[in-house]
Scaffold this motif. Structure first.
Motif, PDB file in Angstrom:
ATOM      1  N   GLU A 234       0.826  -1.207   0.000  1.00  0.00           N
ATOM      2  CA  GLU A 234       0.000   0.000   0.000  1.00  0.00           C
ATOM      3  C   GLU A 234       0.859   1.255   0.000  1.00  0.00           C
ATOM      4  OE1 GLU A 234      -2.839  -0.566   3.256  1.00  0.00           O
ATOM      5  OE2 GLU A 234      -4.361  -0.494   1.678  1.00  0.00           O
ATOM      6  N   ARG A 235       1.923   1.248   0.796  1.00  0.00           N
ATOM      7  CA  ARG A 235       2.785   2.423   0.878  1.00  0.00           C
ATOM      8  C   ARG A 235       3.516   2.673  -0.442  1.00  0.00           C
ATOM      9  NH1 ARG A 235       8.414   3.006   4.093  1.00  0.00           N
ATOM     10  NH2 ARG A 235       8.970   5.034   3.231  1.00  0.00           N
ATOM     11  N   GLU A 236       3.825   1.589  -1.179  1.00  0.00           N
ATOM     12  CA  GLU A 236       4.505   1.746  -2.469  1.00  0.00           C
ATOM     13  C   GLU A 236       3.793   2.767  -3.346  1.00  0.00           C
ATOM     14  OE1 GLU A 236       6.219  -2.816  -3.098  1.00  0.00           O
ATOM     15  OE2 GLU A 236       4.473  -2.116  -4.195  1.00  0.00           O
ATOM     16  N   TRP A 237       2.483   2.629  -3.466  1.00  0.00           N
ATOM     17  CA  TRP A 237       1.723   3.495  -4.371  1.00  0.00           C
ATOM     18  C   TRP A 237       1.587   4.907  -3.811  1.00  0.00           C
ATOM     19  CZ3 TRP A 237       1.228   2.005  -9.160  1.00  0.00           C
ATOM     20  CH2 TRP A 237       1.337   0.643  -9.438  1.00  0.00           C
ATOM     21  N   ARG A 238       1.552   5.040  -2.493  1.00  0.00           N
ATOM     22  CA  ARG A 238       1.543   6.386  -1.903  1.00  0.00           C
ATOM     23  C   ARG A 238       2.841   7.109  -2.203  1.00  0.00           C
ATOM     24  NH1 ARG A 238      -0.726   3.789   2.728  1.00  0.00           N
ATOM     25  NH2 ARG A 238       1.256   4.007   3.845  1.00  0.00           N
ATOM     26  N   GLU A 239       3.965   6.379  -2.069  1.00  0.00           N
ATOM     27  CA  GLU A 239       5.274   6.994  -2.345  1.00  0.00           C
ATOM     28  C   GLU A 239       5.394   7.375  -3.818  1.00  0.00           C
ATOM     29  OE1 GLU A 239       7.844   7.734  -0.141  1.00  0.00           O
ATOM     30  OE2 GLU A 239       6.250   7.340   1.303  1.00  0.00           O
ATOM     31  N   LEU A 240       4.861   6.533  -4.691  1.00  0.00           N
ATOM     32  CA  LEU A 240       4.917   6.825  -6.123  1.00  0.00           C
ATOM     33  C   LEU A 240       4.220   8.138  -6.442  1.00  0.00           C
ATOM     34  CD1 LEU A 240       5.788   5.353  -8.881  1.00  0.00           C
ATOM     35  CD2 LEU A 240       3.349   4.926  -9.137  1.00  0.00           C
ATOM     36  N   GLN A 241       3.111   8.390  -5.772  1.00  0.00           N
ATOM     37  CA  GLN A 241       2.350   9.606  -6.024  1.00  0.00           C
ATOM     38  C   GLN A 241       2.923  10.828  -5.306  1.00  0.00           C
ATOM     39  OE1 GLN A 241      -1.562   7.579  -4.999  1.00  0.00           O
ATOM     40  NE2 GLN A 241      -2.231   8.887  -6.663  1.00  0.00           N
ATOM     41  N   ASN A 242       3.542  10.603  -4.145  1.00  0.00           N
ATOM     42  CA  ASN A 242       3.991  11.726  -3.324  1.00  0.00           C
ATOM     43  C   ASN A 242       5.424  12.171  -3.604  1.00  0.00           C
ATOM     44  OD1 ASN A 242       1.515  11.764  -2.013  1.00  0.00           O
ATOM     45  ND2 ASN A 242       2.202  10.389  -0.385  1.00  0.00           N
ATOM     46  N   GLN A 243       6.227  11.286  -4.192  1.00  0.00           N
ATOM     47  CA  GLN A 243       7.630  11.614  -4.472  1.00  0.00           C
ATOM     48  C   GLN A 243       7.862  11.699  -5.979  1.00  0.00           C
ATOM     49  OE1 GLN A 243       9.447  12.352  -1.853  1.00  0.00           O
ATOM     50  NE2 GLN A 243       7.886  11.626  -0.409  1.00  0.00           N
TER      51      GLN A 243
END
Length: 272
Positions: free
Chosen positions: A67-76
């Motif tokens: 789940e965090r992978e996709w958050r990082e993709l969008q936020n960084q």
């Protein structure tokens, strides 16, 4: 005169903006700080590809849950993920490389002590039998299965965390679940003993795509798009394509190998 000079500077910076290797964070559940070589083929292939880009790209692995992978993709702006299934929702989050890194047979419904179930079964029918089926939160199983899980979350066991997929496989073997959705080869690799497999059956899930590809996806940013372009150019090389196809040999059950090889050749536009 000043405006003309400014234009030249902008063009110069645009051209040489990535003269040094671009720095990319690969967010995944692989942690090289443990000093262990990656056991999965997708990570091994990614490392081979990035070694081909050593003068153009520097990567660091950042451990994270799915789940965090996709958050990082969008936020960084400098994040890439790998071995990811394309879905319309995910394509809205980042930029995908057009060539695949991995290919898999469709997920199977893997059951324990339920050999009375037909060799091909829909998930709807499986749930109507009262079977307790486990899936991993944040994982994509393909568009059709994802849609079904979303509509029936309350009727399935949802596992969370970095090693949730492996935990599900263990729970099935221990009899704590009736079934899981997983690749047959992944399960057999973890539990190859005849004692375990004698109680296990593999069932095709009706109305699913025959082959699933895993792709590299990067942040929708200047850095992310530059990384996608580098991965794209590397995956266009016939030597890399042949290596990927060969790496898939003996990875799956015999009846699935030829189909996987042909699917990869088609994805790479290989005619011979």
């Amino acid at each position: 005169m000043l405006s003309k000079f400014a234009f030249v500077v902008i063009v110069f910076l645009s051209f040489f903006g990535f003269a040094n290797p671009i720095k990319i964070e690969i967010v995944s559940d692989y942690n090289p700080s443990f000093g262990e070589a990656p056991g999965d083929l997708a990570t091994q292939l990614l490392l081979i590809i990035t070694r081909n880009l050593k003068n153009d790209m520097k990567i660091d692995f950042v451990p994270a849950s799915r789940e965090r992978e996709w958050r990082e993709l969008q936020n960084q702006e400098n994040v890439c993920l790998y071995n990811k299934v394309k879905t319309p929702q995910r394509e809205a989050m980042g930029v995908f490389v057009s060539f695949p890194l991995m290919a898999f047979p469709s997920n199977r419904l893997i059951l324990r002590n339920k050999k009375f179930v037909s060799i091909e079964v829909s998930l709807k029918d499986a749930l109507s039998m009262g079977l307790r089926i486990g899936v991993t939160q944040g994982r994509s199983y393909g568009l059709e299965i994802d849609d079904f899980i979303k509509a029936n979350t309350d009727r399935m066991f949802i596992s969370e965390g970095n090693d949730s997929a492996f935990r599900l496989r263990q729970m099935l073997v221990q009899g704590r679940l009736d079934g899981i959705i997983e690749y047959s080869s992944v399960f057999v690799t973890d539990f190859p003993s005849e004692e375990v497999l004698k109680d296990i059956s593999f069932h095709a899930i009706g109305d699913t795509t025959a082959t699933i590809f895993g792709y590299i996806a990067c942040s929708d940013s200047r850095t992310g798009r530059a990384a996608v372009d580098l991965f794209e150019r590397t995956l266009q090389k016939r030597t890399i394509q042949d290596l990927i196809i060969q790496a898939h040999a003996n990875l799956f059950l015999p009846q699935e190998e030829v189909f996987i090889s042909n699917s990869l050749k088609s994805a790479f536009n290989i005619k011979n």
